[in-house]
Scaffold this active site. Structure first.
Site, PDB file in Angstrom:
ATOM      1  CD  GLU A 229      -5.236   6.436   0.936  1.00  0.00           C
ATOM      2  OE1 GLU A 229      -4.413   6.943   1.717  1.00  0.00           O
ATOM      3  OE2 GLU A 229      -5.330   5.200   0.787  1.00  0.00           O
TER       4      GLU A 229
ATOM      5  CG  HIS B 292       0.345   6.364  -0.280  1.00  0.00           C
ATOM      6  ND1 HIS B 292      -0.649   7.169  -0.761  1.00  0.00           N
ATOM      7  CD2 HIS B 292      -0.228   5.635   0.716  1.00  0.00           C
ATOM      8  CE1 HIS B 292      -1.786   6.945  -0.095  1.00  0.00           C
ATOM      9  NE2 HIS B 292      -1.560   6.005   0.813  1.00  0.00           N
TER      10      HIS B 292
ATOM     11  CG  HIS C  77      -1.836   1.135   1.334  1.00  0.00           C
ATOM     12  ND1 HIS C  77      -3.095   1.146   0.773  1.00  0.00           N
ATOM     13  CD2 HIS C  77      -1.690   2.345   1.932  1.00  0.00           C
ATOM     14  CE1 HIS C  77      -3.678   2.303   1.022  1.00  0.00           C
ATOM     15  NE2 HIS C  77      -2.845   3.053   1.725  1.00  0.00           N
ATOM     16  CD  GLU C  78       1.606   3.508   3.804  1.00  0.00           C
ATOM     17  OE1 GLU C  78       1.797   4.630   3.275  1.00  0.00           O
ATOM     18  OE2 GLU C  78       0.567   3.226   4.452  1.00  0.00           O
TER      19      GLU C  78
END
Lengths: 495, 495
Positions: free
Chosen positions: B293, B267, B263-264
């Site tokens: 997001e 980003h 997930h990160e």
């Protein structure tokens, strides 16, 4: 209700703001040396320059002069009066340096320091030189601004930032007996007369890391108010409530990490022991770099290299590194004299000669007697004269070995030997009060050392000037006698 | 030579200074969450407040208004024009909030967040409440200032900081089909209908750490321009040249660290892919939190949970964690529906319902319909209604589970589901262009994904408003259709 000293109170709030920005700058600098990936370096240099530029703007604020004058006429106690003096000194230094030069200095020094991290490893003097020429040019410019209208010379002005109240001439006088006696002492004490080590040839870094954490805890480093990390050159950074110390690990030389951890713990205890009521104010800061070094060298050389402390250290080495080291052998090893070429690994007797070399070189550089390009030649000549070592062609462990000049910290080196000298005086005084010191240390009770230093040095922060601080602590003026006596006692019999 | 747009050029330099101070603030915040010892917290909060106060002062500078007006009349290209718009928005937001409130917000939020780190672990709602009441009071105050004279309500004003151009009413419309259809989808798809895991019961943290680094590298995270560390709540911080991502390790649940790393990384790729020419300028920043997001959830949900990517992941799990996991079992495990109580560990189908709950609560809190004290009751009722879970008495994994509210980030949660929705739209468009996507991913070639995102999202930074950006990328307006289609396809057959 009107405060008793409105001008002073306003200034205290102003300097608290300055401290908060310095907190930010200190953490950015720590991160740069320990955590930052290479890609961050350009933007980081600009961010640090911006924060330090804000500090400079707050110090150079034209309103500050009348406010300082008004506060001087208010009813202040001794600490407040000393605090006001510290504010005044910071202000004076700031207004002498144009904001443009502050910004340029930060950029130029960060670029040189950043390149040095690779260039040193590659023995690349030619690669280092262009950035270093800029660092020297900026430092000379700075010295010119700082010394304008002052009594001392350009180098004196740079040195005064680290050691207020001292001059190059005074250092020359203090160092003269060392130059006179130490080369011979080193020659007589040099290996193989002393014991060789029984340390293993290779020590895995994770084990060294665990050992260093335990040694820091033994020395009272408060991990709730600080961290121990790794960087190319060990240092102590951060702020009083959050002190960041670093070390570096060499699998082939575990004592390097151990010694630097002990050294930085001495710095850290000083910072962690500063009076909380004065955190964030000039009077609450460490007295000077020499006094800072007296704490790190006091712990490293006076405490940790005593036979009693080696009795505490040896079992830890056995436990973490699996070494069958007995305390006497460890002590002999820690106090061996090798006369090597690296300052941070130098034995205690050679160390001042490394400092004298750097003192001479940086004085000549700043006074314009030599150029950046001449550094290696003067280095090689000095190493041959003072320590009888041929360093020609070796930049890595020669004139590129230290981080200080890469970031423009000219005038710092003399403070190391002032610190060693003062440490010997402090521990001589401490031993006069505590005749049973060695037996208490041998029992694992280090409180006499730390309590004495907390009382006489840490809790006093910048309340007194350096000479007064040491006279109050030891009853004597600063001088080389205790230091030479200590070196002769520890190393003189070995000849 | 006179520059073509002197006012604009001066503003660009001014905003570059602001960016440098934000760099400092970002690194202090990262350090606080990952490195700082407990003793540093008070002084750190004050240091961060000071730096952000300087940012605020630069944005609120009275000279800025005429300079912005002058620049608006200059001959600017499209990027410069968009940049000027970003400057204007930042300026407008800053002058609506008094400097005193900015400083108080930073202190109050940092204190609450700091206490939360222990209180959450101790399930200590009563301990958390006093600091949280202050956070809510400050946020309401802020919302009042931001919404004064604006068309929207107090909560809209907070939300607009994260999602310019969106309102609570628009989110209610976008979310309505989700509230309508997902509770039933979750009920049908819930375990034990899906495959149970064959993950080992315990995975040593060092192995997880090595695995997560390798997954980050596979996803193109550039370790030369970033770091991967650990914190209580995973986040992406830092600056474009030095992106700091974090994860957290639970020996009992290696997939938590793996998922949050993925997930990160989404980003981080966005930030590392922003156009270098615009680093440090408003137009060079990520478009919005929802778009941010959409990148993290695009990588996590659309890419990494595809059967093709599971074929790349499974051998890494086998290598680092010694798991005999085959790709199909891993995929079944990653797409299982459990309907648990923790948002960051929630399955993809339940996740929007967690967001809807928070959206309702924070809207009511800010609009004054409930008080801080009422939070647990509304939480429990909402969890029962939307997810059929009884959370009474569980604060740790209930209303204390997220960091957002502790630091006053009200209005952020809707962006998560906007991001998931947009991610589904982006990947639907990407698949229309690359019919062979799955086979290329299966071959280890992720370039179609990253090249497409770089072209359509990353390189455009804040050049367009959110609606235009997505219409340019996908040919469609933002809406829930692709998202619901994706969820029905992945989870609908399982009933």
């Amino acid at each position: 209700m009107m405060p008793r000293h409105p001008a002073y109170s306003g200034l205290a709030a102003h300097f608290e703001r300055i401290h908060r920005l310095r907190h930010a700058a200190a953490m950015l600098a720590w991160d740069r040396a320990t955590m930052m990936p290479p890609g961050g370096s350009g933007a980081r240099a600009r961010a640090e320059a911006e924060v330090l530029g804000q500090v400079h703007a707050l110090l150079a604020d034209p309103d500050l002069a009348p406010r300082l004058d008004a506060a001087a006429g208010e009813d202040l106690d001794d600490w407040q009066r000393a605090n006001l003096g510290g504010m005044q000194r910071q202000r004076d230094e700031a207004v002498r340096i144009p904001a443009e030069l502050v910004a340029r200095r930060t950029l130029v020094n960060a670029a040189c320091e950043h390149g040095w991290r690779q260039q040193r490893a590659a023995n690349d003097w030619a690669g280092f030189l262009p950035a270093f020429r800029e660092v020297v040019a900026v430092a000379r410019d700075e010295a010119r601004h700082l010394s304008a209208g002052a009594t001392g010379g350009a180098y004196d002005a740079l040195m005064a930032r680290y050691e207020p109240g001292f001059s190059a001439a005074r250092f020359e006088t203090l160092f003269a007996p060392l130059v006179d006696r130490l080369p011979d002492l080193v020659r007589r004490a040099r290996l193989p007369a002393r014991a060789a080590s029984t340390l293993p040839a290779s020590c895995p870094v994770p084990r060294q890391r665990a050992l260093c954490r335990e040694i820091a805890a033994l020395l009272g480093f408060d991990f709730g108010r600080g961290r121990l990390d790794e960087s190319a050159h060990p240092f102590t950074g951060g702020v009083p409530g959050d002190v960041r110390i670093t070390t570096r690990f060499d699998p082939a030389d575990p004592l390097a990490a151990i010694n630097s951890t002990i050294h930085e713990c001495g710095h850290a205890r000083y910072v962690q022991g500063l009076p909380e009521a004065w955190h964030g104010q000039p009077v609450g800061e460490p007295r000077s770099f020499g006094i800072h070094e007296s704490q790190s060298l006091g712990i490293e050389m006076q405490l940790a290299r005593s036979p009693a402390f080696c009795g505490l250290l040896a079992p830890l080495l056995a436990q973490h590194l699996g070494m069958p080291e007995d305390p006497a052998t460890l002590h002999a090893h820690l106090t061996r004299v090798e006369g090597g070429r690296i300052r941070v690994r130098a034995d205690e007797a050679s160390y001042p000669l490394h400092v004298v070399l750097r003192f001479r070189i940086e004085r000549a550089l700043i006074e314009g007697e030599i150029e950046a390009d001449d550094l290696p030649a003067m280095w090689d000549a000095g190493m041959a004269e003072l320590l009888d070592i041929d360093t020609r062609g070796d930049y890595r462990d020669g004139c590129l070995q230290d981080i200080h000049w890469t970031k423009g910290a000219f005038g710092y080196f003399p403070s190391y030997t002032l610190g060693a000298m003062v440490a010997a005086q402090l521990f001589a005084a401490l031993r006069r009060e505590h005749a049973d010191l060695d037996s208490r240390v041998a029992d694992g009770d280090l409180s006499p050392v730390f309590d004495w230093l907390a009382t006489h040095i840490w809790s006093r922060a910048s309340r007194f000037d350096t000479d007064t601080l040491i006279r109050l602590a030891t009853g004597q003026a600063i001088g080389p006698d205790d230091y030479l006596r200590h070196l002769e006692r520890r190393y003189g019999e070995a000849g």
